[in-house]
Motif scaffolding. Sequence first.
Motif, PDB file in Angstrom:
ATOM      1  N   SER A 179      40.441  42.747  55.610  1.00 46.17           N
ATOM      2  CA  SER A 179      41.069  42.700  54.298  1.00 46.17           C
ATOM      3  C   SER A 179      40.687  41.433  53.540  1.00 46.17           C
ATOM      4  O   SER A 179      40.420  41.470  52.336  1.00 46.17           O
ATOM      5  CB  SER A 179      42.587  42.781  54.442  1.00 46.17           C
ATOM      6  OG  SER A 179      43.220  42.716  53.184  1.00 46.17           O
ATOM      7  N   LEU A 180      40.652  40.302  54.249  1.00 44.14           N
ATOM      8  CA  LEU A 180      40.253  39.061  53.596  1.00 44.14           C
ATOM      9  C   LEU A 180      38.820  39.166  53.079  1.00 44.14           C
ATOM     10  O   LEU A 180      38.510  38.747  51.960  1.00 44.14           O
ATOM     11  CB  LEU A 180      40.375  37.892  54.573  1.00 44.14           C
ATOM     12  CG  LEU A 180      41.795  37.406  54.888  1.00 44.14           C
ATOM     13  CD1 LEU A 180      41.768  36.397  56.027  1.00 44.14           C
ATOM     14  CD2 LEU A 180      42.447  36.799  53.659  1.00 44.14           C
ATOM     15  N   PHE A 181      37.945  39.747  53.890  1.00 42.84           N
ATOM     16  CA  PHE A 181      36.554  39.889  53.458  1.00 42.84           C
ATOM     17  C   PHE A 181      36.450  40.856  52.283  1.00 42.84           C
ATOM     18  O   PHE A 181      35.723  40.611  51.325  1.00 42.84           O
ATOM     19  CB  PHE A 181      35.691  40.383  54.615  1.00 42.84           C
ATOM     20  CG  PHE A 181      34.248  40.586  54.246  1.00 42.84           C
ATOM     21  CD1 PHE A 181      33.358  39.535  54.309  1.00 42.84           C
ATOM     22  CD2 PHE A 181      33.785  41.817  53.813  1.00 42.84           C
ATOM     23  CE1 PHE A 181      32.030  39.701  53.958  1.00 42.84           C
ATOM     24  CE2 PHE A 181      32.469  42.000  53.462  1.00 42.84           C
ATOM     25  CZ  PHE A 181      31.587  40.942  53.529  1.00 42.84           C
ATOM     26  N   ALA A 182      37.161  41.985  52.369  1.00 36.98           N
ATOM     27  CA  ALA A 182      37.090  42.977  51.300  1.00 36.98           C
ATOM     28  C   ALA A 182      37.591  42.402  49.980  1.00 36.98           C
ATOM     29  O   ALA A 182      37.031  42.668  48.912  1.00 36.98           O
ATOM     30  CB  ALA A 182      37.906  44.213  51.679  1.00 36.98           C
ATOM     31  N   THR A 183      38.650  41.601  50.053  1.00 34.46           N
ATOM     32  CA  THR A 183      39.163  40.973  48.840  1.00 34.46           C
ATOM     33  C   THR A 183      38.127  40.038  48.232  1.00 34.46           C
ATOM     34  O   THR A 183      37.900  40.021  47.024  1.00 34.46           O
ATOM     35  CB  THR A 183      40.454  40.201  49.144  1.00 34.46           C
ATOM     36  OG1 THR A 183      41.431  41.113  49.665  1.00 34.46           O
ATOM     37  CG2 THR A 183      41.011  39.545  47.892  1.00 34.46           C
ATOM     38  N   GLN A 184      37.452  39.272  49.104  1.00 37.45           N
ATOM     39  CA  GLN A 184      36.429  38.360  48.608  1.00 37.45           C
ATOM     40  C   GLN A 184      35.242  39.123  48.043  1.00 37.45           C
ATOM     41  O   GLN A 184      34.673  38.756  47.015  1.00 37.45           O
ATOM     42  CB  GLN A 184      35.966  37.435  49.740  1.00 37.45           C
ATOM     43  CG  GLN A 184      35.121  36.270  49.285  1.00 37.45           C
ATOM     44  CD  GLN A 184      35.893  35.298  48.402  1.00 37.45           C
ATOM     45  OE1 GLN A 184      37.118  35.349  48.343  1.00 37.45           O
ATOM     46  NE2 GLN A 184      35.183  34.438  47.704  1.00 37.45           N
ATOM     47  N   LEU A 185      34.862  40.207  48.698  1.00 36.36           N
ATOM     48  CA  LEU A 185      33.776  41.039  48.188  1.00 36.36           C
ATOM     49  C   LEU A 185      34.134  41.586  46.808  1.00 36.36           C
ATOM     50  O   LEU A 185      33.295  41.608  45.899  1.00 36.36           O
ATOM     51  CB  LEU A 185      33.496  42.196  49.150  1.00 36.36           C
ATOM     52  CG  LEU A 185      32.460  43.217  48.673  1.00 36.36           C
ATOM     53  CD1 LEU A 185      31.068  42.590  48.626  1.00 36.36           C
ATOM     54  CD2 LEU A 185      32.452  44.452  49.567  1.00 36.36           C
ATOM     55  N   GLY A 186      35.384  42.016  46.640  1.00 38.33           N
ATOM     56  CA  GLY A 186      35.814  42.523  45.338  1.00 38.33           C
ATOM     57  C   GLY A 186      35.683  41.490  44.245  1.00 38.33           C
ATOM     58  O   GLY A 186      35.285  41.810  43.119  1.00 38.33           O
ATOM     59  N   GLN A 187      36.007  40.241  44.563  1.00 39.52           N
ATOM     60  CA  GLN A 187      35.872  39.189  43.562  1.00 39.52           C
ATOM     61  C   GLN A 187      34.404  38.979  43.183  1.00 39.52           C
ATOM     62  O   GLN A 187      34.083  38.802  42.007  1.00 39.52           O
ATOM     63  CB  GLN A 187      36.467  37.889  44.104  1.00 39.52           C
ATOM     64  CG  GLN A 187      37.985  37.937  44.285  1.00 39.52           C
ATOM     65  CD  GLN A 187      38.536  36.658  44.880  1.00 39.52           C
ATOM     66  OE1 GLN A 187      37.789  35.743  45.208  1.00 39.52           O
ATOM     67  NE2 GLN A 187      39.850  36.588  45.030  1.00 39.52           N
ATOM     68  N   VAL A 188      33.509  39.030  44.159  1.00 37.94           N
ATOM     69  CA  VAL A 188      32.083  38.839  43.872  1.00 37.94           C
ATOM     70  C   VAL A 188      31.542  40.008  43.055  1.00 37.94           C
ATOM     71  O   VAL A 188      30.803  39.816  42.077  1.00 37.94           O
ATOM     72  CB  VAL A 188      31.288  38.675  45.181  1.00 37.94           C
ATOM     73  CG1 VAL A 188      29.800  38.683  44.911  1.00 37.94           C
ATOM     74  CG2 VAL A 188      31.687  37.375  45.876  1.00 37.94           C
ATOM     75  N   ILE A 189      31.897  41.244  43.423  1.00 41.00           N
ATOM     76  CA  ILE A 189      31.431  42.412  42.675  1.00 41.00           C
ATOM     77  C   ILE A 189      32.001  42.406  41.264  1.00 41.00           C
ATOM     78  O   ILE A 189      31.323  42.776  40.299  1.00 41.00           O
ATOM     79  CB  ILE A 189      31.817  43.707  43.403  1.00 41.00           C
ATOM     80  CG1 ILE A 189      31.185  43.747  44.793  1.00 41.00           C
ATOM     81  CG2 ILE A 189      31.386  44.938  42.601  1.00 41.00           C
ATOM     82  CD1 ILE A 189      29.696  43.548  44.799  1.00 41.00           C
ATOM     83  N   GLY A 190      33.246  41.960  41.120  1.00 39.37           N
ATOM     84  CA  GLY A 190      33.833  41.849  39.780  1.00 39.37           C
ATOM     85  C   GLY A 190      33.052  40.878  38.916  1.00 39.37           C
ATOM     86  O   GLY A 190      32.773  41.152  37.743  1.00 39.37           O
ATOM     87  N   ARG A 191      32.666  39.730  39.482  1.00 39.30           N
ATOM     88  CA  ARG A 191      31.876  38.765  38.714  1.00 39.30           C
ATOM     89  C   ARG A 191      30.479  39.308  38.431  1.00 39.30           C
ATOM     90  O   ARG A 191      29.907  39.055  37.375  1.00 39.30           O
ATOM     91  CB  ARG A 191      31.799  37.432  39.469  1.00 39.30           C
ATOM     92  CG  ARG A 191      33.149  36.734  39.611  1.00 39.30           C
ATOM     93  CD  ARG A 191      32.980  35.242  39.859  1.00 39.30           C
ATOM     94  NE  ARG A 191      32.227  34.939  41.066  1.00 39.30           N
ATOM     95  CZ  ARG A 191      32.753  34.801  42.274  1.00 39.30           C
ATOM     96  NH1 ARG A 191      34.067  34.968  42.430  1.00 39.30           N
ATOM     97  NH2 ARG A 191      32.012  34.505  43.313  1.00 39.30           N
ATOM     98  N   LEU A 192      29.930  40.060  39.396  1.00 41.62           N
ATOM     99  CA  LEU A 192      28.611  40.659  39.190  1.00 41.62           C
ATOM    100  C   LEU A 192      28.646  41.661  38.036  1.00 41.62           C
ATOM    101  O   LEU A 192      27.667  41.794  37.294  1.00 41.62           O
ATOM    102  CB  LEU A 192      28.146  41.339  40.474  1.00 41.62           C
ATOM    103  CG  LEU A 192      26.692  41.814  40.533  1.00 41.62           C
ATOM    104  CD1 LEU A 192      25.734  40.653  40.316  1.00 41.62           C
ATOM    105  CD2 LEU A 192      26.412  42.496  41.866  1.00 41.62           C
TER     106      LEU A 192
END
Length: 483
Positions: A179-192
Motif C-alpha cells: 500500500s505504501l508503494f502503491a500510494t507513492q506510485l500514484g503520486q508519481v503517475i499523477g505528476r507524470l
Amino acid sequence: MADDDRSPEEEFQELMRQLLGGAGGAGGELDAETLSRLSGMQVDPAMMQAIMRQMQSAFSSTDAEGISWDAAKTQALHIANQDGQAISSGQRADLDQAFTLATLWLSEATAISDLSAPPRTITRGAWVEQTLPIWQELAEPVATSIADALTATLSEQAPDEMQGLIQGAGRLMRTIGGSLFATQLGQVIGRLSTEVVSGGDVGIPVMPAGEAAILPQNFADFGRDLGIPDDQLALYVATRELAHARLFRHAKWLRLQVMSQVGDFARGIHIDTGALEDLASRFDPSQPEELRQALESGALIPAKSEAQELALARLEHLLATIEGWVDVVTDAATSRLPTSGAIGEAVRRRRAVGGPAEQALGSLVGLELRPRRMREAAAMWRAVTDAVGIAARDALWDYPDLMPEPGDIDDPAGLIARLQARARGEQPAPDEFDDALARLLAGEEPQDPAVAEGGGDDLDAELEDLDDDLRRDDDGPEDPRPV
C-alpha cells in the motif's frame, strides 16, 4: 480468563482482532482500556494509533493480491485533477484540425495504414484512468518485492514469543508495504500526468492499442517557451502521436514485445534488505516521509544485476528503434512546416532528458524509459529509406524476425544489402539456425567440428528444440518467419 490475566501474546492477538474486525472504532482509534493495556505492554499508544490507522486503511482497500492499487489511482487522480479538467471548444477544434491534416501528411510518409479509431483530446484525469493498468503492470514486481522484504524484516526484528503471530499476519504486513508503494506510485503517475503531451510521449505503449490522444493543457505548457506558432506545434505533435499509434496498431506483436522485455527486467528486481532494515529500525508511522523519500529516490533498489543489464539493453534497443522510426516518419511528413526542424529537436531533447516525474518513476521502479540511441536509430532508418524506399522500410515491422538488430544501427549497410537482395528476388544467405534446421530435416547429425569436440552443446540444444517443434501438434501458432 480475566482481561488482567492475559499474556502479552494474547494482548497483541486482541489488538489484531480489533484491527481486522474494526473494533478499534472509527479511524482506527483505540478505547481507553486498550490504551491502558498498551502502556502496560510498554508500547507507545500514540505510535500504535498511527500504525493501526495506516493498517486499517490499507487492509480495507486491498485487493486479492494484497496490494492496494486503488490507493495509487486515488493519489494519481487527486494530482491530475487539481488544476481543473475542462477542455475548451477552441482547444478541441484546433487539435482536431491538426489531427486531420496530420493524417493526410502521414499517408505520404509511411505505408502503414491509418487508425480505425479517431484521435482524441483528453484530460489529465482521463490519461491516468487509461494508462494506470500499464503502470501497475510495470510496478507490480517492485511492489511485491518491497512487500516481501518488509514481511521478512519485521519477522526478523520481532521477539521470539511473537513469531507465530507475525507469521499469521504476513498478508497484512504485505499489504502495508504494497500500500505504501502503491500510494507513492500514484503520486508519481499523477505528476507524470501533468508533464506528458500525448499518449506516446513516454515511449512505451501506455494507451489502449490503436488509440492516439493529446492532452491540451500539457500541450499549452510545452509550447509556452518555445517561441513557435501554436498551429505548427500542434501539427508536429499530432503527426508524431499518430505515427506512434499507427506503428503499434500495425505491428500487433510490438506491444507484447515491449512489455515482455519490461517484464524480463522487472523480474530481476529485488530490495536491499540492509537498507530496509536500517530504515525500519527508525521508522515512525506518524511521519512516513523518510520511507516515501527512500522509495522515490530508489535507495531501496540495489545496483542492476548482469541479467538486468542485458534485459535493459534489449529494451533500450527496441525503444530506440521505435522512436527512431517515429522521428524519421514525422520529420518527412512535416517537412512543409517552416519550424519542423526546431520542433523536432525540442522533442528529441525532451525525450532524451525526461521530466521530473519520469525521472522519479525511473527511481521508483529502477527502470529508465529514455532511449539512449534514438539519434543513431533515426540515422539508420533514413539510410534504409533512401536505399529501398518507404514500403520496404515499413515492411520490416511485419514480423519480429525482420527487425533491425543492434549491429544494424551501428552499420546499416548489411541490413540494406539484405533488403536489396530480397527486392531482387534473391534468397538471403543461410545463417547457423537455417543450417541446423536443414540438417535436422534431412535426418543428418550435426557436422560442426565444435560438436565433434564436445563444444556443440548450444547447437545440440537448439536442434533438440527444433525437433520438439516439429513433433508438436499443429494446434499452436505458426512461426511467421519466412523460410
